[in-house]
Design an enzyme around this catalytic site. Structure first.
Site, short mmCIF file in Angstrom:
data_model
loop_
_atom_site.label_atom_id
_atom_site.label_comp_id
_atom_site.label_asym_id
_atom_site.label_seq_id
_atom_site.Cartn_x
_atom_site.Cartn_y
_atom_site.Cartn_z
N GLU A 127 9.08 11.27 6.27
CA GLU A 127 10.37 10.94 5.70
C GLU A 127 10.26 10.70 4.21
OE1 GLU A 127 11.12 7.64 8.25
OE2 GLU A 127 10.33 6.24 6.79
N CYS A 142 10.96 8.15 -2.87
CA CYS A 142 9.81 7.54 -2.20
C CYS A 142 9.16 8.61 -1.32
CB CYS A 142 10.30 6.36 -1.38
SG CYS A 142 9.01 5.51 -0.51
N CYS A 149 -0.87 6.48 9.32
CA CYS A 149 -1.84 5.89 8.39
C CYS A 149 -2.95 5.25 9.20
CB CYS A 149 -1.17 4.83 7.52
SG CYS A 149 -2.29 4.13 6.27
N CYS A 153 -2.42 -1.89 8.54
CA CYS A 153 -1.96 -3.19 8.03
C CYS A 153 -1.06 -3.80 9.10
CB CYS A 153 -1.23 -3.02 6.71
SG CYS A 153 -2.30 -2.30 5.45
N CYS A 156 2.95 -3.36 9.06
CA CYS A 156 3.49 -2.06 8.63
C CYS A 156 3.73 -1.16 9.83
CB CYS A 156 2.51 -1.40 7.67
SG CYS A 156 2.97 0.28 7.23
N CYS A 378 10.14 1.89 5.00
CA CYS A 378 8.89 2.54 5.34
C CYS A 378 8.68 2.78 6.84
CB CYS A 378 7.75 1.65 4.80
SG CYS A 378 6.11 2.27 5.09
N1 SAH Z 1 -0.18 2.91 1.80
C1 SAH Z 1 0.31 2.55 0.54
C2 SAH Z 1 1.70 3.05 0.24
C3 SAH Z 1 2.74 3.03 1.33
S1 SAH Z 1 3.46 1.53 1.86
C4 SAH Z 1 0.24 1.06 0.36
O1 SAH Z 1 0.02 0.36 1.33
O2 SAH Z 1 0.38 0.62 -0.78
C5 SAH Z 1 4.54 0.99 0.51
C6 SAH Z 1 4.66 -0.52 0.44
O3 SAH Z 1 5.45 -1.05 1.52
C7 SAH Z 1 3.32 -1.20 0.49
O4 SAH Z 1 3.26 -2.26 -0.47
C8 SAH Z 1 3.33 -1.78 1.89
O5 SAH Z 1 2.43 -2.83 2.03
C9 SAH Z 1 4.78 -2.17 2.07
N2 SAH Z 1 5.20 -2.36 3.47
C10 SAH Z 1 4.74 -1.75 4.56
N3 SAH Z 1 5.39 -2.20 5.67
C11 SAH Z 1 6.26 -3.13 5.24
C12 SAH Z 1 7.22 -3.95 5.90
N4 SAH Z 1 7.40 -3.90 7.22
N5 SAH Z 1 7.97 -4.77 5.16
C13 SAH Z 1 7.82 -4.82 3.80
N6 SAH Z 1 6.93 -4.07 3.13
C14 SAH Z 1 6.15 -3.23 3.84
FE1 SF4 Z 2 -1.05 2.35 5.54
FE2 SF4 Z 2 1.12 0.87 5.90
FE3 SF4 Z 2 -1.16 -0.28 5.13
FE4 SF4 Z 2 0.18 1.31 3.40
S1 SF4 Z 2 0.90 -0.63 4.26
S2 SF4 Z 2 -2.03 1.32 3.85
S3 SF4 Z 2 1.04 2.83 4.85
S4 SF4 Z 2 -0.79 0.76 7.12
#
Ligand code: SAH
Ligand code: SF4
Length: 404
Positions: A127, A142, A149, A153, A156, A378
């Site tokens: 997306e 974006c 991934c 995390c 996420c 995201c």
């Molecule tokens: N993988 C990269 C980029 C993609 S995520 C990274 O982690 O930086 C983009 C941003 O959204 C990152 O800062 C991530 O930690 C944040 N993010 C992911 N899931 C989220 C959520 N459920 N609520 C708020 N921020 C989130």
């Molecule tokens: Fe991967 Fe989500 Fe962690 Fe970014 S925040 S590195 S997309 S698992």
């Protein structure tokens, strides 16, 4: 509700069962017709395109002409490229193609945020989201770098889907190409459909370095999208050696997903911290900035999660950690998703956290949630299609219900 949704009619492939999953039968744009034997010019860097023209017995200046047609006019039709001779256009149609991802969903939120769900080569979805700001003067896209991934995390939704594969350079730049084609081609620099790109969609961009870097070079190329390096941002959860490698190749803006003020906490939120801890990550940021020729700051992303990292001691620890680093802090209220186990902090708590930082001389910004009515955060819609609908009929129904 004022959400508008464009559902592209799925065109089943020959022999496709109409009850198949969306992922295998929804092909909707001419750009999606796959032909394996022709060279796809979409993801080629300037150097690759020049080499391609030489390989077919043509002059290399043709590369700049083609890049303008593809990336500035959004064209995928050689016949329309009127500054090329007819024999060359015919030759290109035989040996090459311009093939972007198929658009299976396009929605516009009541706040103007636009979102595309794209089907890529193997039927996976990615997306991309366009977020307008400053009265439409800034339009930030974006972009996703991977399907899923691997870094897992804990907060996420993309991480929860696991890792499927890296996107190709064509699939990454294809997201910018699709958005620009949809909003309207770039006719002049003052009126760009996409003014900024953030690599903050699905995936960890530094774990797909070999495709992400050429795609970002096309974003910066004057014959491509012509964006300034300050307007292209790569966000990483902290793959330290690759931050150094990125700094050797280019100097786009860097955003770091920090999210915690101690290693103990970050180990639980961002597991890659167990390999590269906060100190190692911040040192890499210093080295990256040292390679940038201009005065640059790193953006520190901090997702605020209720009762996990949103207390005063966290703000104090964060300020202490960052005191040597030229940076700005972006607070992101946690975006809830089913079974995450985490909660969003109250608005007041977010403001309190911002104030604590302010008192410590940090003017942190709060990222407002955009496009909530089209699940523009995201990983959300892709997750929903995969988990809940599976089949195209139900998918279309759910999109229509949302639009009512
Ligand atoms: N993988 C990269 C980029 C993609 S995520 C990274 O982690 O930086 C983009 C941003 O959204 C990152 O800062 C991530 O930690 C944040 N993010 C992911 N899931 C989220 C959520 N459920 N609520 C708020 N921020 C989130
Ligand atoms: Fe991967 Fe989500 Fe962690 Fe970014 S925040 S590195 S997309 S698992």
């Amino acid at each position: 509700m004022t959400t508008t949704v464009t559902q592209h009619t799925p065109a089943p492939r020959p022999g496709a069962d109409s009850t198949e999953a969306v992922s295998s039968d929804a092909v909707s744009t001419p750009a999606a017709k796959a032909t394996t034997e022709r060279h796809n010019l979409l993801g080629m860097s300037r150097e690759q395109m020049e080499a391609f023209f030489l390989s077919i017995g043509e002059k290399k200046f043709r590369a700049a002409q083609l890049m303008k047609w593809i990336h500035q006019e959004g064209s995928d039709d050689f016949a329309a490229m009127t500054n090329l001779s007819k024999p060359l256009r015919e030759k290109l149609a035989r040996v090459a193609e311009i093939r972007g991802p198929a658009v299976i969903y396009e929605g516009t939120s009541s706040d103007g945020t636009r979102k595309w769900v794209l089907e890529v080569e193997d039927g996976s979805y990615v997306e991309t989201v366009l977020i307008p700001a400053e009265n439409g003067k800034r339009r930030t896209l974006c972009v996703s770098s991977q399907v899923g991934c691997s870094l897992d995390c804990s907060f996420c939704s993309t991480g929860k889907q696991g890792f499927q594969r890296n996107l190709t350079a064509a699939e990454i730049i294809g997201q910018v190409w699709v958005a620009q084609r949809s909003v309207g081609p770039r006719r002049d620099t003052a009126n760009r459909p996409v003014t900024n790109v953030v690599m903050m969609g699905m995936g960890e961009p530094l774990l797909n370095f070999d495709n992400v870097v050429p795609a970002m070079k096309l974003m910066l190329d004057d014959n491509g999208y012509g964006l300034s390096k300050r307007r292209v941002t790569l966000s990483t959860s902290g793959v330290v050696p690759m931050i150094d490698k990125l700094g050797d190749e280019m100097d786009v803006s860097l955003a770091i997903s920090l999210h915690a003020s101690t290693d103990e906490l970050r180990n639980t939120l961002v597991p890659i911290n167990r390999k590269y801890n906060i100190r190692a990550l911040l040192d890499a940021c210093h080295r990256y900035l040292a390679k940038c020729p201009d005065n640059r700051q790193v953006t520190i992303e901090y997702t605020l999660i209720k009762d996990i990292n949103d207390q005063q001691e966290h703000a104090e620890q964060l300020a202490a950690l960052l005191k040597e680093l030229p940076c700005k802090i972006n607070l992101i209220p946690f975006n809830p998703f089913p079974n995450s186990g985490y909660e969003k902090p109250s608005r007041n708590q977010v403001m309190r956290f911002q104030q604590w930082l302010y008192d410590l001389n940090y003017n942190a910004t709060v990222r407002t949630t955009r496009g909530e009515d089209i699940d523009a955060a995201c990983g959300q819609l892709v997750g929903r299609v995969k988990d809940r609908t599976k089949r195209s009929e139900r998918y279309i129904q759910s999109v229509q219900l949302d639009a009512d």
